[in-house]
Design a protein around this motif. Structure first.
Motif, PDB file in Angstrom:
ATOM      1  N   ARG A   1      18.421  27.575  51.430  1.00  0.00           N
ATOM      2  CA  ARG A   1      18.840  27.637  52.834  1.00  0.00           C
ATOM      3  C   ARG A   1      20.203  28.308  52.992  1.00  0.00           C
ATOM      4  O   ARG A   1      21.161  27.700  53.457  1.00  0.00           O
ATOM      5  CB  ARG A   1      18.878  26.220  53.434  1.00  0.00           C
ATOM      6  N   PRO A   2      20.330  29.566  52.612  1.00  0.00           N
ATOM      7  CA  PRO A   2      21.648  30.224  52.674  1.00  0.00           C
ATOM      8  C   PRO A   2      22.215  30.311  54.083  1.00  0.00           C
ATOM      9  O   PRO A   2      23.436  30.363  54.257  1.00  0.00           O
ATOM     10  CB  PRO A   2      21.377  31.620  52.088  1.00  0.00           C
ATOM     11  N   GLU A   3      21.345  30.335  55.094  1.00  0.00           N
ATOM     12  CA  GLU A   3      21.831  30.460  56.466  1.00  0.00           C
ATOM     13  C   GLU A   3      22.601  29.221  56.924  1.00  0.00           C
ATOM     14  O   GLU A   3      23.335  29.261  57.917  1.00  0.00           O
ATOM     15  CB  GLU A   3      20.668  30.741  57.423  1.00  0.00           C
ATOM     16  N   LEU A   4      22.447  28.111  56.199  1.00  0.00           N
ATOM     17  CA  LEU A   4      23.139  26.873  56.545  1.00  0.00           C
ATOM     18  C   LEU A   4      24.371  26.627  55.691  1.00  0.00           C
ATOM     19  O   LEU A   4      25.031  25.603  55.844  1.00  0.00           O
ATOM     20  CB  LEU A   4      22.182  25.673  56.397  1.00  0.00           C
ATOM     21  N   VAL A   5      24.678  27.568  54.790  1.00  0.00           N
ATOM     22  CA  VAL A   5      25.750  27.350  53.815  1.00  0.00           C
ATOM     23  C   VAL A   5      26.881  28.347  54.026  1.00  0.00           C
ATOM     24  O   VAL A   5      26.682  29.552  53.973  1.00  0.00           O
ATOM     25  CB  VAL A   5      25.204  27.467  52.374  1.00  0.00           C
ATOM     26  N   ARG A   6      28.071  27.821  54.259  1.00  0.00           N
ATOM     27  CA  ARG A   6      29.266  28.649  54.439  1.00  0.00           C
ATOM     28  C   ARG A   6      29.860  29.046  53.095  1.00  0.00           C
ATOM     29  O   ARG A   6      30.449  30.130  52.946  1.00  0.00           O
ATOM     30  CB  ARG A   6      30.293  27.868  55.264  1.00  0.00           C
ATOM     31  N   GLY A   7      29.741  28.165  52.112  1.00  0.00           N
ATOM     32  CA  GLY A   7      30.271  28.424  50.783  1.00  0.00           C
ATOM     33  C   GLY A   7      29.786  27.338  49.834  1.00  0.00           C
ATOM     34  O   GLY A   7      29.325  26.277  50.273  1.00  0.00           O
ATOM     35  N   LEU A   8      29.879  27.607  48.543  1.00  0.00           N
ATOM     36  CA  LEU A   8      29.373  26.691  47.523  1.00  0.00           C
ATOM     37  C   LEU A   8      30.442  26.463  46.465  1.00  0.00           C
ATOM     38  O   LEU A   8      30.995  27.421  45.917  1.00  0.00           O
ATOM     39  CB  LEU A   8      28.114  27.281  46.871  1.00  0.00           C
ATOM     40  N   VAL A   9      30.738  25.194  46.189  1.00  0.00           N
ATOM     41  CA  VAL A   9      31.673  24.812  45.135  1.00  0.00           C
ATOM     42  C   VAL A   9      30.914  24.047  44.068  1.00  0.00           C
ATOM     43  O   VAL A   9      30.236  23.053  44.366  1.00  0.00           O
ATOM     44  CB  VAL A   9      32.822  23.939  45.683  1.00  0.00           C
ATOM     45  N   MET A  10      31.031  24.503  42.817  1.00  0.00           N
ATOM     46  CA  MET A  10      30.387  23.824  41.687  1.00  0.00           C
ATOM     47  C   MET A  10      31.474  23.405  40.703  1.00  0.00           C
ATOM     48  O   MET A  10      32.164  24.252  40.136  1.00  0.00           O
ATOM     49  CB  MET A  10      29.378  24.761  41.014  1.00  0.00           C
ATOM     50  N   LEU A  11      31.645  22.107  40.521  1.00  0.00           N
ATOM     51  CA  LEU A  11      32.653  21.577  39.615  1.00  0.00           C
ATOM     52  C   LEU A  11      31.987  21.132  38.323  1.00  0.00           C
ATOM     53  O   LEU A  11      31.171  20.206  38.325  1.00  0.00           O
ATOM     54  CB  LEU A  11      33.378  20.383  40.249  1.00  0.00           C
ATOM     55  N   ALA A  12      32.297  21.813  37.224  1.00  0.00           N
ATOM     56  CA  ALA A  12      31.770  21.438  35.904  1.00  0.00           C
ATOM     57  C   ALA A  12      30.247  21.344  35.923  1.00  0.00           C
ATOM     58  O   ALA A  12      29.661  20.394  35.407  1.00  0.00           O
ATOM     59  CB  ALA A  12      32.380  20.113  35.446  1.00  0.00           C
ATOM     60  N   SER A  13      29.606  22.341  36.501  1.00  0.00           N
ATOM     61  CA  SER A  13      28.147  22.337  36.653  1.00  0.00           C
ATOM     62  C   SER A  13      27.514  23.324  35.672  1.00  0.00           C
ATOM     63  O   SER A  13      27.724  24.532  35.797  1.00  0.00           O
ATOM     64  CB  SER A  13      27.762  22.714  38.090  1.00  0.00           C
ATOM     65  N   PRO A  14      26.708  22.850  34.715  1.00  0.00           N
ATOM     66  CA  PRO A  14      26.105  23.738  33.713  1.00  0.00           C
ATOM     67  C   PRO A  14      24.908  24.509  34.265  1.00  0.00           C
ATOM     68  O   PRO A  14      23.757  24.309  33.866  1.00  0.00           O
ATOM     69  CB  PRO A  14      25.697  22.774  32.602  1.00  0.00           C
ATOM     70  N   VAL A  15      25.186  25.414  35.186  1.00  0.00           N
ATOM     71  CA  VAL A  15      24.122  26.110  35.909  1.00  0.00           C
ATOM     72  C   VAL A  15      23.313  27.052  35.008  1.00  0.00           C
ATOM     73  O   VAL A  15      22.164  27.372  35.319  1.00  0.00           O
ATOM     74  CB  VAL A  15      24.692  26.903  37.100  1.00  0.00           C
ATOM     75  N   LEU A  16      23.911  27.525  33.914  1.00  0.00           N
ATOM     76  CA  LEU A  16      23.186  28.451  33.036  1.00  0.00           C
ATOM     77  C   LEU A  16      22.159  27.739  32.174  1.00  0.00           C
ATOM     78  O   LEU A  16      21.236  28.369  31.657  1.00  0.00           O
ATOM     79  CB  LEU A  16      24.174  29.223  32.145  1.00  0.00           C
ATOM     80  N   ASP A  17      22.309  26.426  32.009  1.00  0.00           N
ATOM     81  CA  ASP A  17      21.334  25.625  31.260  1.00  0.00           C
ATOM     82  C   ASP A  17      21.563  24.158  31.584  1.00  0.00           C
ATOM     83  O   ASP A  17      22.359  23.485  30.923  1.00  0.00           O
ATOM     84  CB  ASP A  17      21.467  25.863  29.757  1.00  0.00           C
ATOM     85  N   PRO A  18      20.882  23.637  32.609  1.00  0.00           N
ATOM     86  CA  PRO A  18      21.079  22.239  32.988  1.00  0.00           C
ATOM     87  C   PRO A  18      20.778  21.244  31.871  1.00  0.00           C
ATOM     88  O   PRO A  18      21.279  20.117  31.902  1.00  0.00           O
ATOM     89  CB  PRO A  18      20.104  22.053  34.163  1.00  0.00           C
ATOM     90  N   LEU A  19      19.976  21.648  30.893  1.00  0.00           N
ATOM     91  CA  LEU A  19      19.672  20.755  29.773  1.00  0.00           C
ATOM     92  C   LEU A  19      20.619  20.983  28.599  1.00  0.00           C
ATOM     93  O   LEU A  19      20.422  20.430  27.521  1.00  0.00           O
ATOM     94  CB  LEU A  19      18.222  20.957  29.309  1.00  0.00           C
ATOM     95  N   GLY A  20      21.653  21.784  28.841  1.00  0.00           N
ATOM     96  CA  GLY A  20      22.591  22.070  27.768  1.00  0.00           C
ATOM     97  C   GLY A  20      23.794  21.154  27.752  1.00  0.00           C
ATOM     98  O   GLY A  20      24.768  21.428  27.039  1.00  0.00           O
ATOM     99  N   ALA A  21      23.746  20.093  28.524  1.00  0.00           N
ATOM    100  CA  ALA A  21      24.841  19.121  28.537  1.00  0.00           C
ATOM    101  C   ALA A  21      24.904  18.397  27.195  1.00  0.00           C
ATOM    102  O   ALA A  21      24.044  18.584  26.322  1.00  0.00           O
ATOM    103  CB  ALA A  21      24.657  18.131  29.681  1.00  0.00           C
ATOM    104  N   HIS A  22      25.899  17.559  27.030  1.00  0.00           N
ATOM    105  CA  HIS A  22      26.065  16.804  25.785  1.00  0.00           C
ATOM    106  C   HIS A  22      24.765  16.079  25.444  1.00  0.00           C
ATOM    107  O   HIS A  22      24.112  15.505  26.323  1.00  0.00           O
ATOM    108  CB  HIS A  22      27.198  15.796  25.943  1.00  0.00           C
ATOM    109  N   PRO A  23      24.362  16.097  24.162  1.00  0.00           N
ATOM    110  CA  PRO A  23      23.075  15.480  23.770  1.00  0.00           C
ATOM    111  C   PRO A  23      22.906  14.040  24.243  1.00  0.00           C
ATOM    112  O   PRO A  23      21.795  13.625  24.577  1.00  0.00           O
ATOM    113  CB  PRO A  23      23.106  15.569  22.240  1.00  0.00           C
ATOM    114  N   SER A  24      23.989  13.276  24.287  1.00  0.00           N
ATOM    115  CA  SER A  24      23.865  11.883  24.718  1.00  0.00           C
ATOM    116  C   SER A  24      23.431  11.796  26.180  1.00  0.00           C
ATOM    117  O   SER A  24      22.662  10.906  26.559  1.00  0.00           O
ATOM    118  CB  SER A  24      25.187  11.140  24.523  1.00  0.00           C
ATOM    119  N   VAL A  25      23.910  12.738  27.006  1.00  0.00           N
ATOM    120  CA  VAL A  25      23.529  12.757  28.419  1.00  0.00           C
ATOM    121  C   VAL A  25      22.056  13.133  28.558  1.00  0.00           C
ATOM    122  O   VAL A  25      21.311  12.530  29.332  1.00  0.00           O
ATOM    123  CB  VAL A  25      24.417  13.745  29.201  1.00  0.00           C
ATOM    124  N   VAL A  26      21.631  14.138  27.784  1.00  0.00           N
ATOM    125  CA  VAL A  26      20.231  14.571  27.840  1.00  0.00           C
ATOM    126  C   VAL A  26      19.315  13.454  27.350  1.00  0.00           C
ATOM    127  O   VAL A  26      18.225  13.243  27.900  1.00  0.00           O
ATOM    128  CB  VAL A  26      20.025  15.854  27.014  1.00  0.00           C
TER     129      VAL A  26
END
Length: 257
Positions: free
Chosen positions: A124-149
């Motif tokens: 829904r880009p028409e509803l979004v003025r801007g996007l802030v991602m803090l410490a977000s592993p967007v290139l691989d959501p399953l690439g977080a620390h093994p304990s979290v996965v």
């Protein structure tokens, strides 16, 4: 139920560590010096990280409110649910907040909340003025620390056993997973900033390097990023630009080489 107890225990431990940063934030000029007209009533929807709820971004909401923004919680409960269901719910909240504030809204998400917000921004880009991602592993959501996965996969097993409201197996493989991964790689049509830290022990910093966003490095822990003065120093001028409608230039969003 042991897994859920472990999630709660780990969350409490991370919160206690992060809370040590609060006095430093509250003493910093970036917190104390506030222009109440800066935000011009711009709506901001706050999406918490994995295992956390809206309270984890309460100080962020206070900082925004003092500067004239209109922050609102995502109201998704503890962020441990099915990805597609959460994206649907955040989209509804985005639409509601855009209607309430009279225009596009800034999406601000931490950790998993950041990449959930990205999925909504693509939808829904028409509803979004801007996007802030803090410490977000967007290139691989399953690439977080093994304990979290491991915790995430354990939640999926509980979901398969009949416990509602959790991640399920489709979040790790299958059509739902593939659809979300494809959307995660889709170009952003909105201005975006990705904040990362090489000191992050949960989300590897190189996985937070969103190719369609301005990437900003800070020195912060993963959970403490929403309490780090340098994060707010980085965000303040960018949010202020987004709060001026004629300065939100979507064509300026960087694209990978």
């Amino acid at each position: 139920m042991g897994v859920l107890d472990a999630v709660r225990a780990a969350t409490r431990e991370q919160v206690l560590v992060a809370m040590m940063d609060i006095p430093r934030l509250l003493r910093d000029p970036v917190w104390r010096a506030a222009d109440p007209d800066q935000g011009r009533g711009t709506g901001v929807l706050l999406v918490p990280g994995f295992g956390f709820g809206d309270a984890s971004l309460a100080l962020t909401a206070t900082w925004l409110r003092r500067r004239g923004y209109r922050p609102a919680p995502a109201r998704i409960g503890l962020n441990v649910g099915c990805t597609s269901e959460l994206v649907d719910r955040i989209e509804r909240r985005l639409r509601e907040h855009a209607e309430a504030t009279g225009g596009p809204v800034v999406l601000l998400g931490q950790s998993r909340g950041g990449w959930l917000a990205r999925l909504v921004a693509v939808r829904r880009p028409e509803l979004v003025r801007g996007l802030v991602m803090l410490a977000s592993p967007v290139l691989d959501p399953l690439g977080a620390h093994p304990s979290v996965v491991r915790v995430a996969r354990a939640l999926a097993r509980l979901s398969a056993a009949g416990l509602p409201g959790l991640l399920d197996g489709d979040c790790f493989a299958g059509p739902c997973f593939e659809e979300n991964i494809a959307a995660m790689a889709a170009p952003l049509e909105v201005p975006a900033v990705a904040v990362y830290s090489r000191e992050d022990r949960i989300a590897p910093w190189h996985l937070c390097q969103e190719p369609f966003a301005e990437c900003v490095e800070v020195s912060s822990t993963h959970t403490g990023m929403g309490l780090d003065p340098d994060v707010y120093r980085a965000l303040e001028p960018r949010l202020a630009r987004w709060a001026v409608p004629d300065r939100v230039t979507y064509a300026a969003v960087p694209t990978p080489a």
